[in-house]
Design a protein around this motif. Structure first.
Motif, short mmCIF file in Angstrom:
data_model
loop_
_atom_site.label_atom_id
_atom_site.label_comp_id
_atom_site.label_asym_id
_atom_site.label_seq_id
_atom_site.Cartn_x
_atom_site.Cartn_y
_atom_site.Cartn_z
N ILE A 157 0.82 -1.18 0.07
CA ILE A 157 -0.06 -0.08 -0.20
C ILE A 157 0.96 1.23 0.04
N PRO A 158 0.85 2.06 -0.96
CA PRO A 158 1.51 3.35 -0.91
C PRO A 158 1.23 4.19 0.30
N TYR A 173 -1.74 6.42 0.40
CA TYR A 173 -3.13 5.83 0.54
C TYR A 173 -3.81 6.06 1.90
N ASN A 174 -5.18 6.23 2.08
CA ASN A 174 -5.75 6.51 3.23
C ASN A 174 -6.82 5.61 3.56
N TYR A 175 -7.13 4.69 2.76
CA TYR A 175 -8.38 3.71 2.88
C TYR A 175 -8.21 2.43 2.00
N ILE A 176 -8.65 1.35 2.60
CA ILE A 176 -8.62 0.01 1.93
C ILE A 176 -10.08 -0.32 2.13
N ALA A 177 -11.15 -0.41 0.92
CA ALA A 177 -12.28 -0.71 0.93
C ALA A 177 -12.46 -1.93 0.74
N VAL A 178 -12.98 -2.95 1.24
CA VAL A 178 -13.17 -4.18 0.72
C VAL A 178 -14.88 -4.41 0.78
N ASN A 180 -4.73 -11.34 2.07
CA ASN A 180 -3.45 -11.68 3.01
C ASN A 180 -2.20 -10.98 2.02
N ARG A 181 -2.47 -10.63 0.77
CA ARG A 181 -1.24 -10.28 0.14
C ARG A 181 -0.86 -8.78 0.48
N ILE A 182 -1.89 -8.04 0.99
CA ILE A 182 -1.63 -6.73 1.36
C ILE A 182 -0.72 -6.52 2.62
N VAL A 183 0.30 -5.54 1.99
CA VAL A 183 1.11 -5.22 3.33
C VAL A 183 0.67 -3.52 3.72
N SER A 184 0.27 -3.42 4.73
CA SER A 184 -0.32 -1.97 5.11
C SER A 184 0.39 -1.69 6.25
N ARG A 185 -0.31 -0.34 6.71
CA ARG A 185 0.45 0.34 8.05
C ARG A 185 -0.60 0.02 9.16
N PRO A 186 0.08 -0.09 10.53
CA PRO A 186 -0.95 -0.25 11.56
C PRO A 186 -2.20 0.73 11.61
N ILE A 218 -0.14 -1.95 -7.13
CA ILE A 218 -0.79 -0.54 -6.97
C ILE A 218 -0.11 0.13 -7.83
N GLU A 219 -0.46 0.91 -8.85
CA GLU A 219 0.31 1.73 -9.54
C GLU A 219 -0.32 3.38 -9.08
N ASP A 220 0.41 3.89 -8.24
CA ASP A 220 0.00 5.17 -7.72
C ASP A 220 0.37 6.42 -8.50
#
Ligand code: SF4
Ligand code: SF4
Length: 288
Positions: free
Chosen positions: A6-7, A10-15, A54-60, A246-248
């Protein structure tokens, strides 16, 4: 499959687990000129969601948010929460149709993080719900250790009821927040938007648009923005495509004028700077 990083911007991940819902609110944002609830889409299975997410690498401080429609209607809702890797925080947007889906099935610590608001955000819809029944469920969730709060939309038709509910819930120790109504009512546009004309639903214009959100639809398709997922426009990838990254970047979009209020609304970003929106748009005469 490659990790999805996740760049920083980015501020949100909507599923969007499903667009199905047990309620029929008259101003459902999913219906903002859209085909979201009427289009049949294949839903990813719980196993597929777990594999993809589970592929996603995000911040806490950037959880994945399970939402819909009503996300608890996904048949594998509990499985998905219980199998997402612990490094990913999870938030849920729900109308809390049945608190028993959570209690006893999900460890409340799994849906808790260091944030100024509850991880389980329950929407209160006065035209479709009994407040007392909702309060009963929320108190039961709280007593079972869940981080849960109620949110009411300040739609002009229900403002008074929402404010009354807020006062009552707060007196009971329930975290109740209000949210501005976004959209049109009786010909008037409500909400503050960054780009004039973006939600007018009149002409279509070509622009360049860059998002700060990862938006994943019920079938695993990934979209440029909320309008695209609701309208089922062309996707930009798939969560199970092993090479997806992701291409930012700015992308050409010919749908300006038919954007969704959620994407264009002016808000404060995570650095507490006001004046941002989920997408940044550049017009044809601007440099990208
Ligand atoms: S509960 Fe939410 S998703 Fe369901 S109809 Fe109401 S606004 Fe729409
Ligand atoms: S211009 Fe509007 S419709 Fe097009 S990608 Fe951006 S937010 Fe979505």
């Amino acid at each position: 499959m490659k990790s999805i990083i996740i760049p920083e911007s980015y501020n949100y991940i909507a599923v969007f687990l499903t667009f199905s819902c047990n309620l029929r609110c008259s101003f459902c944002i999913n219906d903002f000129g859209s085909v979201a609830r009427t289009t049949k889409r294949r839903l990813l299975s719980g196993k597929e969601w777990v594999e993809g997410l589970n592929r996603i690498v995000s911040r806490p401080d950037l959880p994945i948010t399970l939402q819909g429609g009503e996300p608890t209607l996904h048949k594998d809702f509990v499985y998905i929460i219980n199998n997402i890797k612990p490094e990913l925080n999870i938030d849920v947007l729900t109308n809390l149709r049945d608190e028993k889906i959570f209690i006893g099935n999900i460890d409340p610590r799994r849906l808790k993080r260091d944030a100024p608001y509850a991880s389980i955000r329950v929407s209160y819809h006065p035209e479709q719900m009994s407040l007392n029944e909702l309060i009963r469920k929320v108190l039961k969730m709280q007593n079972n250790g869940f981080s849960v709060g109620i949110w009411g939309i300040m739609h002009p038709k229900q403002e008074i009821e929402i404010l009354k509910a807020e006062k009552y819930c707060k007196s009971l120790g329930i975290d109740f927040r209000t949210k501005e109504f976004l959209g049109t009512h009786k010909g008037k546009i409500y909400g503050q938007y960054r780009y004039p004309g973006a939600i007018s639903k009149r002409d279509k214009k070509s622009v360049f648009c860059k998002t700060t959100e990862l938006i994943i639809g019920p079938n695993g398709d990934i979209y440029r923005c909320t309008a695209d997922v609701y309208e089922k426009r062309k996707s930009i990838g798939h969560i199970l495509d092993p090479d997806f990254q992701i291409e930012d970047k700015f992308r050409l979009c010919e749908w300006f004028g038919h954007c969704n209020p959620c994407d264009i609304k002016v808000k404060t970003n995570r650095f507490q700077q006001f004046g941002h929106s989920s997408v940044e748009i550049k017009f044809q005469d601007q440099e990208v």
